[in-house]
Design a protein around this motif. Sequence first.
Motif, PDB file in Angstrom:
ATOM      1  N   ALA A 212      -9.977  -3.296   6.100  1.00 33.89           N
ATOM      2  CA  ALA A 212      -9.405  -3.124   4.756  1.00 33.89           C
ATOM      3  C   ALA A 212      -8.400  -1.977   4.698  1.00 33.89           C
ATOM      4  CB  ALA A 212     -10.511  -2.911   3.723  1.00 33.89           C
ATOM      5  N   GLY A 213      -7.581  -1.850   5.729  1.00 32.62           N
ATOM      6  CA  GLY A 213      -6.529  -0.847   5.713  1.00 32.62           C
ATOM      7  C   GLY A 213      -5.348  -1.283   4.877  1.00 32.62           C
ATOM      8  N   GLN A 214      -4.507  -0.324   4.504  1.00 36.28           N
ATOM      9  CA  GLN A 214      -3.352  -0.628   3.678  1.00 36.28           C
ATOM     10  C   GLN A 214      -2.105   0.075   4.211  1.00 36.28           C
ATOM     11  OE1 GLN A 214      -5.285   0.522  -0.223  1.00 36.28           O
ATOM     12  NE2 GLN A 214      -4.281  -1.388  -0.891  1.00 36.28           N
ATOM     13  N   VAL A 215      -0.966  -0.561   3.961  1.00 39.98           N
ATOM     14  CA  VAL A 215       0.341  -0.002   4.319  1.00 39.98           C
ATOM     15  C   VAL A 215       1.262  -0.188   3.121  1.00 39.98           C
ATOM     16  CG1 VAL A 215       2.360  -0.175   5.828  1.00 39.98           C
ATOM     17  CG2 VAL A 215       0.064  -0.467   6.778  1.00 39.98           C
ATOM     18  N   TRP A 216       1.984   0.881   2.757  1.00 40.92           N
ATOM     19  CA  TRP A 216       2.940   0.825   1.656  1.00 40.92           C
ATOM     20  C   TRP A 216       4.344   1.127   2.199  1.00 40.92           C
ATOM     21  CZ3 TRP A 216      -1.671   3.471   1.464  1.00 40.92           C
ATOM     22  CH2 TRP A 216      -2.641   2.976   0.571  1.00 40.92           C
ATOM     23  N   VAL A 217       5.273   0.223   1.945  1.00 40.54           N
ATOM     24  CA  VAL A 217       6.666   0.393   2.368  1.00 40.54           C
ATOM     25  C   VAL A 217       7.526   0.400   1.111  1.00 40.54           C
ATOM     26  CG1 VAL A 217       8.550  -0.494   3.781  1.00 40.54           C
ATOM     27  CG2 VAL A 217       6.174  -0.842   4.515  1.00 40.54           C
ATOM     28  N   THR A 218       8.205   1.509   0.856  1.00 39.50           N
ATOM     29  CA  THR A 218       9.010   1.633  -0.357  1.00 39.50           C
ATOM     30  C   THR A 218      10.398   2.166  -0.019  1.00 39.50           C
ATOM     31  OG1 THR A 218       8.192   3.877  -0.780  1.00 39.50           O
ATOM     32  CG2 THR A 218       7.001   2.060  -1.807  1.00 39.50           C
TER      33      THR A 218
END
Length: 358
Positions: A269-275
């Motif tokens: 349940a890892g997350q990655v945010w690209v903005t």
Amino acid sequence: MDREPGLSVRLKLAISYAGFLMVAGVFLLVAAWIGLMQFRSGGVVIMTTTYTFPHLLWRSFAPVAAAVMAFLLVFGLVGGWILAGRMLDPLRRITEATRVAASGSLSHRIRMPGPKDEFRELADAFDAMLAQLETHVAEQQRFAANASHELRTPLAITQTLLDVARNDMTHDNDVLVDRLRAVNTRAIDLTEALLVLSRANQRSFSRERVDLSLIAEEATETLLPLAEKNGITIETSGEEAPTVGSPALLLQLTTNLVHNAIVHNLPDAGQVWVTTSVDTPTVVLTVENTGERLAPHVISTLVEPFQRGSERVRTDNHSGVGLGLAIVKSITRAHDGTLTVTPRPEGGLRVTVELPAD
């Protein structure tokens, strides 16, 4: 460059100083002579002889004038030589430091004492240049040593596998071929990464208008299967972020960041945010990921070549080649941008790339 021998700067300055004193002495003596003549024309009679006053005055004035001119000449040469030596001493020290650096020693520094002036500013700038060169050469030496080691490793593994296969004729060839293929793939990946790094460092690429938001979407779509395989959720958002640069290198930069964020993440349940965003006069690309808390000394080494960060948790068996963030750093620098790597308080990493806006 070969040059014909000539007068030293110190001697030229001494002669110039003496010449200036001689010219000043001539004007002074002429002024004195004119003053004496005006004194005579005013009606003052100093003595009475068979000679007229101008002749008597000249006979007494000429030896004094000659002595004064001789004294000014000697004084100007000696004084000019001493003064020129003191004025040019900083330049001599800079020249000696240049010769030492040319011989291969970059650790020498001038460290010019005294208050700031033109020579000391030049010496300080030279010291700063030597420090940068020393750091750059040290980095290149470490990089060459690490690259040689990394390139030798797959070759050594290949040699070992071949030796085992030759000595054991009953060995399963399919297993051998699979292992050789994996080792060869790693060697190719490393070679390609080194070529990208060299290309970025040399800035040998054409520039065109690029939208970082589109680049981020393309990199995310490419790596989405890897993220799904490892149970990682990727969120991409942001506004149009136009800049000027190499689309291929900027795509490589973004892909490396997203790939690192995926493989260095929580097991589940890892997350990655690209903005992307615009912060005039720059555009900003930010890649964040969840993960374990990282120590400060680990953060400082992540952008160095072949430094993988021993405390970072991996979600798969992608070993990488240790050049991901080093390539990001070089591409960012080649595009006149800045790279910032900071730990997230709750764990994981935040990487920010700022590039000049179009």
